[in-house]
Scaffold this motif. Structure first.
Motif, PDB file in Angstrom:
ATOM      1  N   ASN A 196      -5.225  10.646  47.346  1.00 25.51           N
ATOM      2  CA  ASN A 196      -5.592   9.341  46.774  1.00 25.51           C
ATOM      3  C   ASN A 196      -6.892   8.901  47.426  1.00 25.51           C
ATOM      4  O   ASN A 196      -7.260   9.413  48.483  1.00 25.51           O
ATOM      5  CB  ASN A 196      -4.504   8.312  47.095  1.00 25.51           C
ATOM      6  N   ARG A 197      -7.577   7.932  46.798  1.00 23.50           N
ATOM      7  CA  ARG A 197      -8.714   7.344  47.494  1.00 23.50           C
ATOM      8  C   ARG A 197      -8.204   6.570  48.697  1.00 23.50           C
ATOM      9  O   ARG A 197      -7.105   6.019  48.672  1.00 23.50           O
ATOM     10  CB  ARG A 197      -9.489   6.420  46.557  1.00 23.50           C
ATOM     11  N   SER A 198      -9.005   6.539  49.755  1.00 21.08           N
ATOM     12  CA  SER A 198      -8.601   5.930  51.022  1.00 21.08           C
ATOM     13  C   SER A 198      -8.099   4.507  50.800  1.00 21.08           C
ATOM     14  O   SER A 198      -8.736   3.719  50.109  1.00 21.08           O
ATOM     15  CB  SER A 198      -9.792   5.926  51.969  1.00 21.08           C
ATOM     16  N   ALA A 233     -15.473  12.809  51.713  1.00 16.47           N
ATOM     17  CA  ALA A 233     -16.338  12.191  50.701  1.00 16.47           C
ATOM     18  C   ALA A 233     -15.531  11.813  49.463  1.00 16.47           C
ATOM     19  O   ALA A 233     -15.656  10.701  48.934  1.00 16.47           O
ATOM     20  CB  ALA A 233     -17.476  13.148  50.333  1.00 16.47           C
ATOM     21  N   ALA A 234     -14.674  12.709  48.979  1.00 20.22           N
ATOM     22  CA  ALA A 234     -13.922  12.454  47.743  1.00 20.22           C
ATOM     23  C   ALA A 234     -12.997  11.245  47.898  1.00 20.22           C
ATOM     24  O   ALA A 234     -12.839  10.442  46.984  1.00 20.22           O
ATOM     25  CB  ALA A 234     -13.118  13.690  47.352  1.00 20.22           C
ATOM     26  N   LYS A 235     -12.386  11.116  49.075  1.00 15.67           N
ATOM     27  CA  LYS A 235     -11.446  10.007  49.310  1.00 15.67           C
ATOM     28  C   LYS A 235     -12.131   8.741  49.785  1.00 15.67           C
ATOM     29  O   LYS A 235     -11.483   7.687  49.861  1.00 15.67           O
ATOM     30  CB  LYS A 235     -10.443  10.402  50.416  1.00 15.67           C
ATOM     31  N   CYS A 263      -5.021  12.699  39.118  1.00 11.72           N
ATOM     32  CA  CYS A 263      -6.142  12.723  38.160  1.00 11.72           C
ATOM     33  C   CYS A 263      -6.757  11.335  38.014  1.00 11.72           C
ATOM     34  O   CYS A 263      -7.982  11.208  37.942  1.00 11.72           O
ATOM     35  CB  CYS A 263      -5.679  13.246  36.803  1.00 11.72           C
ATOM     36  N   ALA A 264      -5.918  10.285  37.999  1.00  7.64           N
ATOM     37  CA  ALA A 264      -6.457   8.934  37.834  1.00  7.64           C
ATOM     38  C   ALA A 264      -7.337   8.553  39.014  1.00  7.64           C
ATOM     39  O   ALA A 264      -8.377   7.914  38.840  1.00  7.64           O
ATOM     40  CB  ALA A 264      -5.310   7.928  37.685  1.00  7.64           C
ATOM     41  N   GLY A 265      -6.968   8.971  40.221  1.00 10.53           N
ATOM     42  CA  GLY A 265      -7.726   8.564  41.407  1.00 10.53           C
ATOM     43  C   GLY A 265      -8.905   9.468  41.726  1.00 10.53           C
ATOM     44  O   GLY A 265      -9.966   9.004  42.127  1.00 10.53           O
ATOM     45  N   LEU A 266      -8.719  10.776  41.560  1.00  7.77           N
ATOM     46  CA  LEU A 266      -9.701  11.747  42.076  1.00  7.77           C
ATOM     47  C   LEU A 266     -10.145  12.770  41.039  1.00  7.77           C
ATOM     48  O   LEU A 266     -10.894  13.692  41.367  1.00  7.77           O
ATOM     49  CB  LEU A 266      -9.095  12.510  43.272  1.00  7.77           C
ATOM     50  N   GLY A 267      -9.688  12.629  39.790  1.00  6.64           N
ATOM     51  CA  GLY A 267      -9.918  13.662  38.777  1.00  6.64           C
ATOM     52  C   GLY A 267     -11.371  14.058  38.578  1.00  6.64           C
ATOM     53  O   GLY A 267     -11.662  15.207  38.222  1.00  6.64           O
ATOM     54  N   ASP A 268     -12.292  13.125  38.853  1.00  7.99           N
ATOM     55  CA  ASP A 268     -13.718  13.445  38.653  1.00  7.99           C
ATOM     56  C   ASP A 268     -14.371  13.951  39.933  1.00  7.99           C
ATOM     57  O   ASP A 268     -15.582  14.139  39.978  1.00  7.99           O
ATOM     58  CB  ASP A 268     -14.459  12.208  38.136  1.00  7.99           C
ATOM     59  N   THR A 301     -14.561  17.636  36.086  1.00  6.87           N
ATOM     60  CA  THR A 301     -13.210  17.194  35.741  1.00  6.87           C
ATOM     61  C   THR A 301     -12.240  18.222  36.298  1.00  6.87           C
ATOM     62  O   THR A 301     -12.414  19.421  36.071  1.00  6.87           O
ATOM     63  CB  THR A 301     -13.036  17.099  34.212  1.00  6.87           C
ATOM     64  N   ALA A 302     -11.228  17.746  37.015  1.00  5.33           N
ATOM     65  CA  ALA A 302     -10.307  18.669  37.679  1.00  5.33           C
ATOM     66  C   ALA A 302      -9.585  19.530  36.652  1.00  5.33           C
ATOM     67  O   ALA A 302      -9.044  19.014  35.672  1.00  5.33           O
ATOM     68  CB  ALA A 302      -9.307  17.881  38.509  1.00  5.33           C
ATOM     69  N   LYS A 303      -9.563  20.847  36.901  1.00  6.25           N
ATOM     70  CA  LYS A 303      -8.721  21.758  36.105  1.00  6.25           C
ATOM     71  C   LYS A 303      -7.275  21.531  36.521  1.00  6.25           C
ATOM     72  O   LYS A 303      -6.975  21.415  37.709  1.00  6.25           O
ATOM     73  CB  LYS A 303      -9.046  23.211  36.486  1.00  6.25           C
TER      74      LYS A 303
END
Ligand code: TXA
Ligand code: MG
Length: 314
Positions: free
Chosen positions: A143-145, A51-53, A157-162, A2-4
């Motif tokens: 943001n996600r791609s 990878a994250a996006k 946080c909503a898009g990439l927080g994890d 979880t993103a700090k």
């Protein structure tokens, strides 16, 4: 993971800078939108961004620097680049220039192209972080791609927080739309409209600026037509509203959310992505949008809106 959420304090920025040096992913505020940052010289860190996006590997990244000297270490500088950088940096203008052989940037950043996109952001938090980290930071929008760009920490946080180590909180982004991108590896060519306009650039250079449509499309590998896409379908130039549509207004109209009741294009740009995020979260099938005048910042707004409305690819 979880993103700090890190604050704009000496301690918060020290942690963020150390995470970047360690090859972690750190989202950071810029004056345009939040970026998903990583050490541009570190292959593994840059691979982590893609990878994250879930970003296609052929779509290259912008590298963010603290000052002009840092940009000059990465790209072949030119009189045109120098003139524009001195006028518009730090600020929302990205320059695409020939990559230097000794730049030391991961080949993943450029997707193998002989050019590199560089920018010096104006947001004070981005500037402090770049200075502390002391390295070039590759950062696409966080943001996600294919989804809407983030202009607030909660969007990130909503898009990439994890999927990321941390995000630095710099408050809402002022400009609200991604930087203008100018190709300077040949005749000056606008690759993406933004807050620094084609007319301003042409005036500064004393020569015309081509538009991407007139230029070789290979110069703009990442310009996928469908982009900034909310879940809802987007209907443009709405002068009346249909039953059940989420109504995104501009100017003095009755609507659910208004980009700018007074018809101010800069205010509309600041609000655009946040309003799209909010209306989309309400679950409407269609978001209908008032016409936005096609001048100044309106050109960049209409570019993003037409991509949001384009038929979805895949
Ligand atoms: O305002 C901004 O520019 C934000 C903030 C975070 O700085 N960043 C951003 O990055 O919008 P991104 O990845 O979402 O968009 C970068 C665009 C892509 O369309 C990509 O194809 C293009 O820049 N680009 C990157 N390198 C390029 C190059 N060498 N030649 C042509 N286009 C390039
Ligand atoms: Mg983006």
């Amino acid at each position: 993971m979880t993103a700090k959420i890190l604050q704009d304090s000496p301690e918060g920025l020290d942690i963020a800078a150390q995470l970047l040096r360690d090859g972690a992913l750190v989202a950071l505020p810029t004056e345009t939108v939040y970026g998903l940052g990583a050490d541009a010289r570190n292959d593994d860190a840059v691979a982590g961004i893609f990878a994250a996006k879930a970003r296609p590997g052929f779509n290259p990244l912008i590298v963010h620097v603290h000052d002009i000297a840092a940009a000059q270490r990465l790209v072949a500088w030119s009189p045109e680049a120098d003139r524009l950088a001195r006028l518009f940096w730090p600020g929302p203008l990205t320059l695409v220039l020939p990559l230097r052989r000794d730049a030391g940037v991961s080949g993943l950043v450029t997707a193998g192209l002989p050019t590199l996109a560089v920018r010096m952001p104006a947001h004070p938090v981005a500037r402090r972080l770049l200075q502390r980290a002391g390295l070039p930071v590759a950062a696409p929008s966080a943001n996600r791609s294919g989804q809407i760009s983030p202009t607030r920490v909660d969007h990130v946080c909503a898009g990439l927080g994890d999927r990321i180590a941390a995000v630095v909180d710099g408050g809402p982004c002022g400009v609200g739309l991604e930087s203008t991108i100018l190709g300077l590896d040949g005749a000056p060519t606008l690759l993406r409209p933004g807050a620094v306009t084609r007319d301003q650039i042409a005036a500064a250079l004393g020569q015309p600026v081509l538009h991407r449509r007139d230029a070789d499309t290979l110069n703009a590998p990442g310009q996928l037509r469908s982009h900034y896409a909310p879940r809802a379908r987007v209907r443009l130039n709405a002068t009346d509203w249909a039953q059940g549509e989420a109504r995104l207004g501009f100017g003095p109209v009755d609507c659910d959310l208004n980009l700018s009741p007074s018809g101010d294009l800069d205010e509309a740009a600041t609000n655009l992505f946040a309003h799209l995020h909010r209306l989309d979260a309400q679950g409407a099938a269609v978001i209908a949008v008032s016409p936005v005048p096609h001048q100044g910042m309106g050109i960049a707004i209409n570019d993003r809106l037409s991509r949001a409305a384009a038929p979805r690819e895949g």
